[in-house]
Design a protein around this motif. Structure first.
Motif, PDB file in Angstrom:
ATOM      1  N   ASP A 100       0.827  -1.209   0.000  1.00  0.00           N
ATOM      2  CA  ASP A 100       0.000   0.000   0.000  1.00  0.00           C
ATOM      3  C   ASP A 100       0.862   1.261   0.000  1.00  0.00           C
ATOM      4  OD1 ASP A 100      -2.287  -1.553   0.059  1.00  0.00           O
ATOM      5  OD2 ASP A 100      -2.576  -1.374   2.228  1.00  0.00           O
ATOM      6  N   THR A 101       1.938   1.241   0.777  1.00  0.00           N
ATOM      7  CA  THR A 101       2.808   2.416   0.859  1.00  0.00           C
ATOM      8  C   THR A 101       3.575   2.615  -0.438  1.00  0.00           C
ATOM      9  OG1 THR A 101       3.034   1.999   3.222  1.00  0.00           O
ATOM     10  CG2 THR A 101       4.555   3.580   2.259  1.00  0.00           C
ATOM     11  N   MET A 102       3.963   1.519  -1.084  1.00  0.00           N
ATOM     12  CA  MET A 102       4.634   1.643  -2.373  1.00  0.00           C
ATOM     13  C   MET A 102       3.727   2.299  -3.396  1.00  0.00           C
ATOM     14  SD  MET A 102       7.264   1.369  -4.278  1.00  0.00           S
ATOM     15  CE  MET A 102       8.452   0.382  -3.364  1.00  0.00           C
ATOM     16  N   VAL A 103       2.448   1.960  -3.372  1.00  0.00           N
ATOM     17  CA  VAL A 103       1.505   2.624  -4.277  1.00  0.00           C
ATOM     18  C   VAL A 103       1.485   4.117  -3.999  1.00  0.00           C
ATOM     19  CG1 VAL A 103      -0.924   2.860  -4.892  1.00  0.00           C
ATOM     20  CG2 VAL A 103       0.065   0.581  -4.626  1.00  0.00           C
ATOM     21  N   ALA A 104       1.427   4.495  -2.717  1.00  0.00           N
ATOM     22  CA  ALA A 104       1.417   5.914  -2.366  1.00  0.00           C
ATOM     23  C   ALA A 104       2.685   6.613  -2.831  1.00  0.00           C
ATOM     24  CB  ALA A 104       1.258   6.066  -0.851  1.00  0.00           C
ATOM     25  N   ALA A 105       3.840   5.981  -2.646  1.00  0.00           N
ATOM     26  CA  ALA A 105       5.103   6.600  -3.053  1.00  0.00           C
ATOM     27  C   ALA A 105       5.194   6.717  -4.568  1.00  0.00           C
ATOM     28  CB  ALA A 105       6.279   5.785  -2.510  1.00  0.00           C
ATOM     29  N   ALA A 106       4.764   5.678  -5.272  1.00  0.00           N
ATOM     30  CA  ALA A 106       4.875   5.672  -6.730  1.00  0.00           C
ATOM     31  C   ALA A 106       3.921   6.650  -7.385  1.00  0.00           C
ATOM     32  CB  ALA A 106       4.637   4.263  -7.263  1.00  0.00           C
ATOM     33  N   THR A 108       3.270   9.498  -5.933  1.00  0.00           N
ATOM     34  CA  THR A 108       3.729  10.793  -5.452  1.00  0.00           C
ATOM     35  C   THR A 108       4.877  11.326  -6.294  1.00  0.00           C
ATOM     36  OG1 THR A 108       3.059  10.355  -3.169  1.00  0.00           O
ATOM     37  CG2 THR A 108       4.793  11.995  -3.469  1.00  0.00           C
ATOM     38  N   ALA A 109       5.706  10.436  -6.838  1.00  0.00           N
ATOM     39  CA  ALA A 109       6.938  10.861  -7.490  1.00  0.00           C
ATOM     40  C   ALA A 109       7.256   9.989  -8.696  1.00  0.00           C
ATOM     41  CB  ALA A 109       8.089  10.789  -6.486  1.00  0.00           C
ATOM     42  N   ARG A 110       8.212  10.447  -9.501  1.00  0.00           N
ATOM     43  CA  ARG A 110       8.632   9.660 -10.656  1.00  0.00           C
ATOM     44  C   ARG A 110       9.327   8.374 -10.236  1.00  0.00           C
ATOM     45  NH1 ARG A 110       9.359  14.933 -12.758  1.00  0.00           N
ATOM     46  NH2 ARG A 110      11.440  15.111 -11.832  1.00  0.00           N
ATOM     47  N   LEU A 111      10.046   8.407  -9.106  1.00  0.00           N
ATOM     48  CA  LEU A 111      10.736   7.220  -8.619  1.00  0.00           C
ATOM     49  C   LEU A 111      10.348   6.983  -7.170  1.00  0.00           C
ATOM     50  CD1 LEU A 111      12.951   5.022  -9.196  1.00  0.00           C
ATOM     51  CD2 LEU A 111      14.554   6.573  -8.050  1.00  0.00           C
ATOM     52  N   ALA A 112       9.840   5.797  -6.874  1.00  0.00           N
ATOM     53  CA  ALA A 112       9.557   5.385  -5.495  1.00  0.00           C
ATOM     54  C   ALA A 112      10.779   4.664  -4.955  1.00  0.00           C
ATOM     55  CB  ALA A 112       8.333   4.481  -5.450  1.00  0.00           C
ATOM     56  N   VAL A 113      11.189   5.013  -3.729  1.00  0.00           N
ATOM     57  CA  VAL A 113      12.400   4.438  -3.141  1.00  0.00           C
ATOM     58  C   VAL A 113      12.068   3.887  -1.758  1.00  0.00           C
ATOM     59  CG1 VAL A 113      14.766   4.827  -2.414  1.00  0.00           C
ATOM     60  CG2 VAL A 113      13.852   6.102  -4.369  1.00  0.00           C
ATOM     61  N   MET A 114      12.269   2.587  -1.583  1.00  0.00           N
ATOM     62  CA  MET A 114      12.061   1.956  -0.281  1.00  0.00           C
ATOM     63  C   MET A 114      13.413   1.605   0.333  1.00  0.00           C
ATOM     64  SD  MET A 114       9.772  -1.386   0.817  1.00  0.00           S
ATOM     65  CE  MET A 114      10.372  -2.414  -0.526  1.00  0.00           C
ATOM     66  N   LEU A 115      13.560   1.928   1.626  1.00  0.00           N
ATOM     67  CA  LEU A 115      14.753   1.586   2.386  1.00  0.00           C
ATOM     68  C   LEU A 115      14.394   0.461   3.344  1.00  0.00           C
ATOM     69  CD1 LEU A 115      15.847   5.260   3.266  1.00  0.00           C
ATOM     70  CD2 LEU A 115      16.528   3.895   1.268  1.00  0.00           C
ATOM     71  N   GLY A 116      15.039  -0.722   3.152  1.00  0.00           N
ATOM     72  CA  GLY A 116      14.755  -1.843   4.052  1.00  0.00           C
ATOM     73  C   GLY A 116      15.724  -1.864   5.203  1.00  0.00           C
ATOM     74  N   GLY A 117      15.455  -2.705   6.150  1.00  0.00           N
ATOM     75  CA  GLY A 117      14.560  -3.836   6.183  1.00  0.00           C
ATOM     76  C   GLY A 117      15.176  -5.081   5.520  1.00  0.00           C
ATOM     77  N   GLU A 118      14.706  -6.248   5.985  1.00  0.00           N
ATOM     78  CA  GLU A 118      15.076  -7.515   5.378  1.00  0.00           C
ATOM     79  C   GLU A 118      14.460  -7.611   3.991  1.00  0.00           C
ATOM     80  OE1 GLU A 118      12.084 -10.872   6.516  1.00  0.00           O
ATOM     81  OE2 GLU A 118      12.893 -10.066   8.392  1.00  0.00           O
ATOM     82  N   HIS A 119      14.969  -8.576   3.202  1.00  0.00           N
ATOM     83  CA  HIS A 119      14.585  -8.602   1.797  1.00  0.00           C
ATOM     84  C   HIS A 119      13.131  -8.996   1.575  1.00  0.00           C
ATOM     85  CE1 HIS A 119      16.761  -8.902  -2.337  1.00  0.00           C
ATOM     86  NE2 HIS A 119      15.686  -8.142  -2.388  1.00  0.00           N
ATOM     87  N   THR A 120      12.460  -9.532   2.572  1.00  0.00           N
ATOM     88  CA  THR A 120      11.035  -9.840   2.447  1.00  0.00           C
ATOM     89  C   THR A 120      10.230  -8.619   2.024  1.00  0.00           C
ATOM     90  OG1 THR A 120      11.383 -11.343   4.313  1.00  0.00           O
ATOM     91  CG2 THR A 120       9.122 -11.014   3.604  1.00  0.00           C
ATOM     92  N   VAL A 121      10.698  -7.428   2.388  1.00  0.00           N
ATOM     93  CA  VAL A 121       9.955  -6.202   2.061  1.00  0.00           C
ATOM     94  C   VAL A 121       9.797  -6.015   0.565  1.00  0.00           C
ATOM     95  CG1 VAL A 121      10.724  -5.114   4.208  1.00  0.00           C
ATOM     96  CG2 VAL A 121      11.979  -4.650   2.093  1.00  0.00           C
ATOM     97  N   GLY A 124       6.478  -6.984  -0.978  1.00  0.00           N
ATOM     98  CA  GLY A 124       5.472  -5.940  -0.841  1.00  0.00           C
ATOM     99  C   GLY A 124       5.688  -4.806  -1.817  1.00  0.00           C
ATOM    100  N   GLY A 125       6.948  -4.401  -1.985  1.00  0.00           N
ATOM    101  CA  GLY A 125       7.237  -3.327  -2.929  1.00  0.00           C
ATOM    102  C   GLY A 125       6.822  -3.687  -4.345  1.00  0.00           C
ATOM    103  N   PHE A 126       7.160  -4.905  -4.765  1.00  0.00           N
ATOM    104  CA  PHE A 126       6.820  -5.320  -6.127  1.00  0.00           C
ATOM    105  C   PHE A 126       5.313  -5.496  -6.280  1.00  0.00           C
ATOM    106  CE2 PHE A 126       7.124  -8.608  -9.669  1.00  0.00           C
ATOM    107  CZ  PHE A 126       7.427  -7.664 -10.641  1.00  0.00           C
ATOM    108  N   ARG A 127       4.645  -6.013  -5.250  1.00  0.00           N
ATOM    109  CA  ARG A 127       3.182  -6.099  -5.312  1.00  0.00           C
ATOM    110  C   ARG A 127       2.566  -4.723  -5.556  1.00  0.00           C
ATOM    111  NH1 ARG A 127       1.201  -9.734  -0.138  1.00  0.00           N
ATOM    112  NH2 ARG A 127       1.716 -11.793  -0.981  1.00  0.00           N
ATOM    113  N   GLY A 128       3.054  -3.743  -4.816  1.00  0.00           N
ATOM    114  CA  GLY A 128       2.506  -2.399  -4.966  1.00  0.00           C
ATOM    115  C   GLY A 128       2.709  -1.851  -6.364  1.00  0.00           C
ATOM    116  N   ILE A 129       3.912  -2.037  -6.916  1.00  0.00           N
ATOM    117  CA  ILE A 129       4.185  -1.542  -8.263  1.00  0.00           C
ATOM    118  C   ILE A 129       3.340  -2.257  -9.302  1.00  0.00           C
ATOM    119  CG2 ILE A 129       5.969  -1.571 -10.075  1.00  0.00           C
ATOM    120  CD1 ILE A 129       6.093   0.832  -8.146  1.00  0.00           C
TER     121      ILE A 129
END
Length: 294
Positions: A100-106, A108-121, A124-129
């Protein structure tokens, strides 16, 4: 009704933010950052929950200008949405909050950037995109394949997330580079992906296949050799130098990278902080490459 102060998925403000960014959502932002401090399934050494804060702090040590790219973060609008509050969340619940947060970030901007966290995150990021770009391709830079069906008796972990991404969206939507470790069961599955290789190099044929598709780039910091990134839970000797990773990243210019993450930074394992500094510079360059627009 009393609203609890800690709700899994709620964004909380952070300080410091990623360099030069504000917390104000603004039109035409180049990049929107958020932290996903999940540290629930790490299997050897933990500490990735502190990764987002460390990467943000080390971002302030970098120059905003890149002579290699001749671009400057000062010319861009940057937004830091804060960290997702994942306290008390089950892993699948956390992954959904991240989506859900990745959708909000993507949006909001041309590039969404997530800072992890273990790789499981990254699941979620790819689901959102994929909710925004249904044909998005996942480019995974990693020492490990992460294609186990289960690990340690659990289905969804930092060692299985790529398997779940392939099961949900098709293994041919995944390109894996930098691989040099994995269980016996994983290697046959790498043949189902779009491309898997040890080298940080996109063959021309693979690049042509993904050139017209949105790209989600995930960078597990352990793709680097431990001499360049010791602060990670499962260091794997024989990896790339930072210069090789940077050259690969710059070589992605021309592809439509819409989102990226850097994960598995565990700052307590690296008193020198070179791991967080490397992650911050990867993000800095990605923002200038993919968030600046034409």
């Amino acid at each position: 009704m009393t609203i609890p102060t800690s709700v899994p998925g709620r964004l909380r403000p952070v300080s410091p933010r990623f360099t030069l960014s504000s917390d104000e959502r603004r039109a035409e932002a180049a990049a929107a950052f958020f932290g996903a401090p999940l540290d629930a399934t790490t299997s050897f050494r933990s500490g990735t929950g502190a990764g987002p804060g460390a990467v943000r702090r080390l971002s302030d040590s970098l120059e905003t200008y890149s002579p290699a790219l001749d671009r400057d973060l000062e010319d861009l609008i940057l937004v830091d949405l804060g960290d997702i509050d994942l306290g008390g969340a089950e892993v699948e619940e956390a992954v959904e909050a991240i989506a859900d947060t990745m959708v909000a970030a993507a949006t909001t901007a041309r590039l969404a950037v997530m800072l992890g966290g273990e790789h499981t995150v990254s699941l979620g990021g790819f689901r959102g995109i994929r909710r925004i770009h249904t044909d998005a391709i996942l480019v995974q830079l990693d020492a490990h394949a992460d294609l186990r069906a289960t690990y340690g008796g659990r289905a969804l972990t930092h060692a299985t997330w790529a398997y779940h991404a392939g099961a949900e969206f098709g293994f041919d939507s995944i390109v894996q580079l930098g691989l040099r470790s994995g269980a016996r069961e994983e290697w046959p599955r790498t043949r189902d992906t779009n491309w898997s290789a040890r080298e940080l190099e996109l063959p021309d044929a693979v690049r042509a296949r993904i050139s017209d598709r949105p790209v989600y780039l995930t960078v597990d910091i352990d793709v680097l050799d431990p001499s360049a990134a010791p602060g990670t839970g499962c260091p794997e000797p024989g990896g790339a130098t930072f210069a090789e990773l940077e050259a690969f990243l710059h070589g992605l210019a021309g592809l439509r990278v819409v989102a990226m993450d850097v994960v598995e930074v565990a700052p307590a394992l690296d008193p020198s902080e070179i791991t967080a500094a490397a992650a911050a510079k990867i993000v800095r360059d990605a923002v200038m490459l993919f968030g600046a627009g034409e």
